[in-house]
Design an enzyme around this catalytic site. Sequence first.
Site, PDB file in Angstrom:
ATOM      1  N   LYS B  77       0.541   3.152  -0.271  1.00  0.00           N
ATOM      2  CA  LYS B  77       0.887   1.795   0.184  1.00  0.00           C
ATOM      3  C   LYS B  77      -0.146   0.802  -0.329  1.00  0.00           C
ATOM      4  O   LYS B  77      -1.363   1.069  -0.252  1.00  0.00           O
ATOM      5  CB  LYS B  77       0.910   1.788   1.709  1.00  0.00           C
ATOM      6  N   SER B 153       6.140  -1.650   7.832  1.00  0.00           N
ATOM      7  CA  SER B 153       5.766  -2.231   6.569  1.00  0.00           C
ATOM      8  C   SER B 153       5.496  -1.211   5.468  1.00  0.00           C
ATOM      9  O   SER B 153       5.193  -1.615   4.346  1.00  0.00           O
ATOM     10  CB  SER B 153       4.521  -3.109   6.746  1.00  0.00           C
ATOM     11  N   SER B 177       4.768   0.820  11.646  1.00  0.00           N
ATOM     12  CA  SER B 177       4.994   0.670  10.206  1.00  0.00           C
ATOM     13  C   SER B 177       5.044   1.946   9.397  1.00  0.00           C
ATOM     14  O   SER B 177       5.380   1.896   8.217  1.00  0.00           O
ATOM     15  CB  SER B 177       3.952  -0.276   9.608  1.00  0.00           C
TER      16      SER B 177
END
Lengths: 72, 469
Positions: B77, B153, B177
Site C-alpha cells: 500500500k 483504504s 481499511s
Amino acid sequence: MPDTQPSPETVAEVGALLTAAGLTVPPDEIAMIAASFTDLRTAASRLDALVYDDDPMPVFDPVPFFSAGRHD
Amino acid sequence: MTALTIAAAGRALRDGTLTATALLGQVTDRADKLDPELGVYLTRLSEQAAAAAEQADRELAAGIDRGPLHGIPLGIKDILATKGWVTTAQSLVHEDTWWANQDAPVVARLKSAGAVITGKTTTMEYAIGLPDPDKPFPLPRNPWNPATWTGGSSSGTGAGVAAGLFLGGLGTDTGGSIRIPAAYCGITGLKPTYGLVPRAGCLPLGFSLDHIGPMAHSALDCALMLSVMAGHHPQDPAAQRGPAGVPGTRADYAGALTGDLSGLKIGVERTIPTTTETDPAVLPSLDAVAGHLAAAGADVSDVVIPSYRALADADLVIMVSEAFSFHHAAMSSRWGDYGRYTRTFIAQGALVSGGDYVTAQRARRVACKQLDEVLSGYDAIITPTTATGAPSYDDIYHMPIMKSIFTPAFNSTGLPVLALPGGFTAAGMPLSVQVIGHPLAEATLLAIGDAVQRKTTHHLAEPEIVTNA
C-alpha cells in the site's frame, strides 16, 4: 456521506470553527463538513455521558492500554 | 479456476514445477491485462521485482531457503515507505523527501524473507476519504464487478489479491481499511493487535488507531505473512514487546492451524447489523460460518457487545482529531491540493475540542473494559464485517458509508480482528465475517479462519474478469 441536510445555523457554526482553525474552505465544502457535524457532536455527547456515568476513577490513557508490553 | 495461494505457490517453487521468475511473469501478464481497468497500482516496480525473482530462483536452486515468502509476489500500500521509490500517499501534497530511500521496517522484513515486491498499490489519499475522480490517480475497481468499489483504504491491495496481480500484500487499518476491502473483494485480511507490526515508515492517519496487517486469499497465507511481519522494532514507540518480540525469533502463526477448534468458545454477535439496508444474505452467511466453527469442534453461542456503539463513536472522534493534528499545517496552506473527500473528512478534526478528544480516549478505555468483560467468556467473537456487498460507484458519494461498515469499533479496542470471506450476495458479490480476539491471540483467530476455509471455497473463488483474462 451523511444523509441529513445541515441547518443554516449549523453551517455558520462549522464555518466559524474551520476559519478559527486556520482553514480556508469554500462554501460548498463547509456545507459538506457541516452535514457530518451533527453525527460527530452526537458521538462526542454520547462519549461524554459514558465517562460521566461509568468512569468513577477518571483515567486518561491515550494509547491502548495493552500496548507497550503490558500484555506480555 | 481457483486462486493461487502463497502456500500453494511455495510448494510449487520447491518441487520444481514453478520458478519465481515464471510466477512473476504470470502476475505481470495479468496486471498488463487487468490493471488498466482495475486501478490496482500507483507504481509498478518491474525492474526491482524481476531482480528479486531472479535472486530468489538462484538462492532456492542453491539450497538457500528464506521461508514461505521466498519468491512470492506481494503488493505494498502506497503509504508505506519502500526503498528506491517515492511513496506518494496518493496525494499531490506529499513530500518526496519523506522516508526517502528507506524501507519501512515491515517492508524490509518482507524483502529479507525473499518476497518479490511488485509495486505500490492504490489507496484513498493519506488512507482516508473516497476515490477522487478529480485527482490524477487511478480509481480502484472491484474485480468482482468493476462498476463497484473495492472498499478502502487498502483498495489496490484488496483488488490486486482478488484479481491475482500478486499473491498477498500489505494494508493498514484505522477504521476498517484492511477489513473493508478484504470484505468487498472476497479475500482474507488481518488487523493484528495494536503494536504487533511496527508502524515506523507508515504514514499515520490515527496514531492510536493505526494497524498494519497482511491481506491474502487465505488465513494460512496471512499467517505466513504475519510470521515475517510481526515483532518489536525500536522505531515504533507503541510496538508490542509480546510473544513475537523476542529478538532473533519469529512467531510461527501457521503452526497453530490444525483445523480442530475443540475447546474454543466462540460468540456470535448478530445484533450489530441494525440498518434496514443490510443485505438479506449477511446474517445467513454469519450463521453459515458459525455452523462451520461448530462442526470444527468449537462451542458456539450468541453474544451481545453492549459497548459497540461507544467504541465506534470513540474511533470517529479520535480519528478525526489525530488525523487533523497531522495534516493541520498542510491543509491550512494547500487545501485545494488535497482531494475533496479527504480534506472534508480530516477537517472534522477542527470541530472537535481538546476536551472532546480526552473524553473520547477516556470513554474508549471504559468501553474497552466493558468489551473485555464480555470477551472474557470467549476465545473469539464473530460478527459481519459490512452490511452489504461492495457498493457501486454511482452510490458511494451519496450513501452513509459509516452506517454500512461494522469495523471502526474494533480499532478503538486495538484487539486483533480477522476478516474472512463468508459467502456471496444474490448478485454474486462477496460477503465477509470478522473474528475478534484477545490481545496477541492472532494464532487463535487464524486457526478459526483456517478451520472455516478447510470447509469452504469462498476464499479461492476467482472473479469472472480473471477467468476471462
